[in-house]
Design an enzyme around this catalytic site. Structure first.
Site, PDB file in Angstrom:
ATOM      1  N   SER A  95      35.856   9.398  40.816  1.00 22.61           N
ATOM      2  CA  SER A  95      36.955   8.835  41.613  1.00 22.61           C
ATOM      3  C   SER A  95      37.332   9.650  42.842  1.00 22.61           C
ATOM      4  O   SER A  95      38.186   9.220  43.624  1.00 22.61           O
ATOM      5  CB  SER A  95      38.196   8.642  40.731  1.00 22.61           C
ATOM      6  OG  SER A  95      37.997   7.575  39.830  1.00 22.61           O
ATOM      7  N   GLU A 191      31.193   1.384  36.781  1.00 23.01           N
ATOM      8  CA  GLU A 191      29.817   1.865  36.621  1.00 23.01           C
ATOM      9  C   GLU A 191      29.536   3.149  37.394  1.00 23.01           C
ATOM     10  O   GLU A 191      28.715   3.969  36.968  1.00 23.01           O
ATOM     11  CB  GLU A 191      28.827   0.775  37.044  1.00 23.01           C
ATOM     12  CG  GLU A 191      28.742  -0.415  36.106  1.00 23.01           C
ATOM     13  CD  GLU A 191      29.888  -1.389  36.302  1.00 23.01           C
ATOM     14  OE1 GLU A 191      30.108  -2.240  35.410  1.00 23.01           O
ATOM     15  OE2 GLU A 191      30.574  -1.293  37.350  1.00 23.01           O
ATOM     16  N   LYS A 257      42.317  14.637  45.565  1.00 23.72           N
ATOM     17  CA  LYS A 257      41.870  13.438  44.843  1.00 23.72           C
ATOM     18  C   LYS A 257      40.984  13.884  43.699  1.00 23.72           C
ATOM     19  O   LYS A 257      40.017  14.617  43.890  1.00 23.72           O
ATOM     20  CB  LYS A 257      41.099  12.480  45.755  1.00 23.72           C
ATOM     21  CG  LYS A 257      40.680  11.200  45.033  1.00 23.72           C
ATOM     22  CD  LYS A 257      41.891  10.347  44.680  1.00 23.72           C
ATOM     23  CE  LYS A 257      41.578   9.308  43.608  1.00 23.72           C
ATOM     24  NZ  LYS A 257      41.523   9.878  42.248  1.00 23.72           N
ATOM     25  N   THR A 258      41.327  13.417  42.506  1.00 22.01           N
ATOM     26  CA  THR A 258      40.625  13.802  41.289  1.00 22.01           C
ATOM     27  C   THR A 258      39.556  12.781  40.918  1.00 22.01           C
ATOM     28  O   THR A 258      39.487  11.689  41.484  1.00 22.01           O
ATOM     29  CB  THR A 258      41.618  13.916  40.128  1.00 22.01           C
ATOM     30  OG1 THR A 258      42.253  12.632  39.944  1.00 22.01           O
ATOM     31  CG2 THR A 258      42.690  14.951  40.415  1.00 22.01           C
ATOM     32  N   GLY A 259      38.740  13.156  39.933  1.00 21.54           N
ATOM     33  CA  GLY A 259      37.734  12.236  39.418  1.00 21.54           C
ATOM     34  C   GLY A 259      37.277  12.669  38.039  1.00 21.54           C
ATOM     35  O   GLY A 259      37.340  13.849  37.697  1.00 21.54           O
TER      36      GLY A 259
END
Length: 316
Positions: A95, A191, A257-259
């Site tokens: 993300s 996905e 911004k994280t993911g």
């Protein structure tokens, strides 16, 4: 013999000798200066190698402690000093790409165009929709979708933004036009979070993604009004309190911004503002060996502390 004696006793000799002596002294001085300069250079290089070894050992120790692989790239824009660890290795971006996609959206559209309302149905909802699921009946403006995507990591908002751009391939094309030849975007949420070892789709490197984030937030890719929008959304991100933000001293500003994804992927990319100093660009990407591995946010926070210690950035 008489001629020579006369020459060495006349005024010519008195004029020449000081010049010769001065020239010799100058040559000796230059030689000493060059030697000293070379010595200082070698000392600096030795110290740099020692510092890099110490830093790499600290990162390797973290990897062993958390049974994870780290990829790190940092740039202190006030000194141009960098910190790199597995900086050119590929990791799933997960993300974190949402901030870049919003940057691309801002690049392709005017501020006024962000008021366009996008409609969607419940069939369009993805795996994580904290904001978009509340507005199925009314739709959301592009500006609202950008806010939801960056601040809340809303996956449906990200997908709708990608569609507005023309799909993942069009998003990737925009990155290529900006000079990012590394980041690969191929799929939509959810996905894109599933990346197996060795695969390159939906991946980037710590260095490439940090450079692209820098271009969007601190560079000239976007005019100031649009940069401020993106940075504001990232500063008010709701998902990053336990990651890079947890690794910086109190009072520092962080836009991030994280993911997260398969194989214990846990990422955070950020711009950090120490008080009264120019910003630091930082990307920390990580993963594990097992597909169902769990991540630990503390790994990212601990890595951040090592980066700042290496850069010798203080709170003063």
């Amino acid at each position: 013999m008489f001629v020579l004696n006369k020459f060495f006793t006349n005024s010519h000799y008195k004029k020449i000798v000081p010049v010769v002596l001065l020239s010799c002294a100058t040559l000796i001085g230059c030689s000493n200066s060059n030697t000293q300069s070379e010595s200082n250079k070698q000392t600096n290089q030795t110290n740099q190698v020692k510092q890099e070894n110490k830093r790499n050992h600290a990162f390797a120790k973290l990897e062993k402690e958390y049974n994870a692989k780290l990829g790190i790239y940092a740039l202190d824009t006030s000194t141009n000093q960098t910190v790199a660890y597995h900086a050119d290795d590929r990791f799933a971006f997960a993300s974190t790409s949402k901030s870049l996609a919003v940057g691309a959206l801002l690049r392709q559209n005017s501020i006024e165009a962000l008021d366009e309302r996008i409609t969607y149905t419940r069939k369009d909802l993805s795996n994580y929709n904290p904001i978009t699921e509340k507005h199925v009946d009314t739709g959301m403006t592009l500006k609202e979708l950008a806010d939801a995507s960056v601040r809340y990591s809303d996956s449906t908002a990200h997908n709708l933004i990608l569609k507005k751009l023309g799909g993942p391939s069009a998003f990737e094309k925009i990155l290529r036009e900006m000079g990012d030849t590394v980041t690969n975007s191929e799929r939509f949420e959810p996905e894109l979070n599933e990346v197996n070892p060795g695969e390159t789709h939906d991946t980037s490197t710590p260095k490439a993604i940090a450079k692209t984030l820098q271009s969007f937030t601190l560079g000239t890719v976007l005019p100031s009004e649009k940069r401020e929008l993106l940075v504001d959304w990232m500063k008010r991100n709701t998902t990053g309190d336990k990651l890079i933000r947890a690794g910086v001293p109190k009072g520092w500003e962080v836009a991030d911004k994280t993911g997260a994804g398969s194989y214990g992927t846990r990422n955070d990319i950020a711009i950090i503002w120490p008080p009264n100093k120019k910003p630091i660009v930082l990307s920390i990407l990580s993963n594990h060996d097992k597909e169902d591995a769990e991540y630990d946010d503390t790994l990212i926070a601990d890595a951040t502390k090592i980066v700042l210690e290496t850069l010798k950035v203080t709170n003063k």
